[in-house]
Design a protein around this motif. Sequence first.
Motif, PDB file in Angstrom:
ATOM      1  N   GLY A  41       5.907  -5.853   4.760  1.00 54.20           N
ATOM      2  CA  GLY A  41       5.462  -5.858   3.497  1.00 54.20           C
ATOM      3  C   GLY A  41       5.436  -7.352   3.217  1.00 54.20           C
ATOM      4  N   PRO A  42       4.903  -7.686   1.746  1.00 57.54           N
ATOM      5  CA  PRO A  42       4.661  -8.886   1.300  1.00 57.54           C
ATOM      6  C   PRO A  42       6.055  -9.493   0.786  1.00 57.54           C
ATOM      7  CG  PRO A  42       3.884  -7.322  -0.346  1.00 57.54           C
ATOM      8  CD  PRO A  42       4.111  -6.289   1.091  1.00 57.54           C
ATOM      9  N   TRP A  84      -1.579  -7.274  10.189  1.00 56.53           N
ATOM     10  CA  TRP A  84      -0.763  -8.179   9.260  1.00 56.53           C
ATOM     11  C   TRP A  84       0.183  -9.243  10.268  1.00 56.53           C
ATOM     12  CZ3 TRP A  84      -0.042  -2.856   8.624  1.00 56.53           C
ATOM     13  CH2 TRP A  84      -0.515  -2.382   7.419  1.00 56.53           C
ATOM     14  N   ARG A 188       7.288 -10.673  -5.544  1.00 58.64           N
ATOM     15  CA  ARG A 188       6.404  -9.803  -4.703  1.00 58.64           C
ATOM     16  C   ARG A 188       6.897  -8.187  -4.556  1.00 58.64           C
ATOM     17  NH1 ARG A 188       2.049 -10.362  -4.338  1.00 58.64           N
ATOM     18  NH2 ARG A 188       1.540 -10.106  -2.035  1.00 58.64           N
ATOM     19  N   ALA A 192       4.509  -4.108  -4.790  1.00 57.28           N
ATOM     20  CA  ALA A 192       4.767  -3.792  -3.467  1.00 57.28           C
ATOM     21  C   ALA A 192       4.549  -2.377  -2.851  1.00 57.28           C
ATOM     22  CB  ALA A 192       5.833  -4.540  -2.539  1.00 57.28           C
ATOM     23  N   ASP A 194       3.625   1.229  -2.192  1.00 58.70           N
ATOM     24  CA  ASP A 194       2.567   1.915  -1.671  1.00 58.70           C
ATOM     25  C   ASP A 194       2.831   3.550  -1.120  1.00 58.70           C
ATOM     26  OD1 ASP A 194      -0.218   1.427  -1.091  1.00 58.70           O
ATOM     27  OD2 ASP A 194       0.321   1.803   1.127  1.00 58.70           O
ATOM     28  N   ARG A 212      -1.687   0.238   2.724  1.00 58.03           N
ATOM     29  CA  ARG A 212      -2.505  -1.011   2.494  1.00 58.03           C
ATOM     30  C   ARG A 212      -1.954  -2.168   2.648  1.00 58.03           C
ATOM     31  NH1 ARG A 212      -6.957   1.115  -0.181  1.00 58.03           N
ATOM     32  NH2 ARG A 212      -6.515   3.540  -1.234  1.00 58.03           N
ATOM     33  N   ASN A 213      -0.628  -2.386   2.456  1.00 61.89           N
ATOM     34  CA  ASN A 213       0.254  -3.340   2.532  1.00 61.89           C
ATOM     35  C   ASN A 213       1.261  -3.521   3.625  1.00 61.89           C
ATOM     36  OD1 ASN A 213       1.769  -2.139   1.059  1.00 61.89           O
ATOM     37  ND2 ASN A 213       2.043  -3.191  -0.546  1.00 61.89           N
TER      38      ASN A 213
END
Length: 266
Positions: A41-42, A84, A188, A192, A194, A212-213
């Motif tokens: 993830g981010p 990613w 972040r 985050a 989801d 999505r992330n």
Amino acid sequence: MSALPTLPLLWSDRTWEEIPGDLEAVAGAALLPIGATEQHGPHLGCGMDFVLADLLCRAVSARTRVPMLPALPYGCSLGHSRRWPGTIALDPVVMTELVRQIGSQAYHSGVRRLFLVNAHVTNAAPLRCALELLRAAHDDLMVALINTATVSERVRAAHFADAEDWHANRAETALMQAQAPALVREDRIVEADDPDRTHNLVFAHPVNRTSRNGVTGSPSQASAAEGAELFAWMVEDLTALVRRGLTETPPLPHSYDGPAVPMPGA
């Protein structure tokens, strides 16, 4: 009374003269931490899985004096796709062979109880294959495959609290906040979250089609305090499992290669 050891027993720090005695003291046991390098993830660093495996096994080694082999930083992460950047995946056949070779070499150094401590979910299948190959090749080698997120019921409940198909979720984020904060991007986390989109599906879809992330779950709910408690549970419960394994013997003494022994009266 002397204080309990606080430092792990690292295979990489020991000499060839010392390793035989280290193993003899713990019935030939060794820990192999296994993780992955993949997107989380981010908000989490890509090394999360192997960092967790390494930290957990260090803590357990310190308590049990079981030598810890160097952690494997790569795993079977093909399901994370190439959507990613950051994922460095091994194909499952390569991973099976890698762990088989590590286990076989450890056997020739005197290991007779090998604990595969896995911190990445989709390593489970190739690691099970490696376990099967090692048992078949070495009659007196016992191999345990332990997944860190399910080492006990309380640990499992914490990991699955916010998603059944979790990844980079509340539990993993909390663990890193507590144990490896350099891997966490606090700014972040809040965006985050989801949801788990895998409920009631027939097929196993890659992460690019379920997230999505790169996240599945609710990292925004995490806290360092929660992570510290969860890590303490993981250390306590894995330590107990390893200690049980130090005295376990096979229920029956029959050789893998030997002929079947006729039953009485047969």
